[in-house]
Design a protein around this motif. Sequence first.
Motif: not given
Length: 232
Positions: A38-42, A132-147
Amino acid sequence: MTAQPIRHADSKALHEAVVARIGAALRAGVAGRGQAVLAVSGGKSPVPIFEALAALELPWDRVTVTLVDERLLPTDHADSNEALVRRHLLQREAAAAAFIGQRGDAASLDAAADAADQALATLPQPFDVIVLGMGEDGHTASWFPDGDRLGEALDLDGKRLVLPMVASSAAAVPERLTLTLPVVARAGLVLLPLEGAGKLRTLERAMQPGPLTEMPIRAALRHAHAEVHIAG
């Protein structure tokens, strides 16, 4: 594209449904191959799910819990995902589960990612459940648009399980560790529980055509066995 979101009457119903789905998948994993992962998000959102899951009667001694992503922080720091999981999930019945973190005692971000990659490679693949979770910028995990390594993280042909990621938009801790898309795409079950008007608006945008790198949650929606659960 993923199926339409599963709507629940309220937060309580959403949490109960997600916990039930996780429990069933972990039981099936243990029954099928003797162990489950099981892999979980913070973040704050999964805390009620963690606490309900911790009380669930499962063969926890044959379950390994790991992280979807992590901040480059000491493992006992209040904002570390490992600390969150230890406080709220690895308690009660779930205290019997094994745990593999991503941060470890590595001296650098790259070293931590290499160590986590090697540690997770010892686990059975594919993982049984990823939450998974999701930020309001559309990122999930640590896949950030500016990563800085987003393209590599979203490469379905990539061999890494864990990558380092630096993103200036990643709140107060830009240095991150993250699972890659191939890990998520292979998982038996990917759950995305979402609450709040802002996140539901983001989900609507993410379900429209567009580049994965613009809203990285699209990568999970398009390439994983994802169930989206929403409340309200």
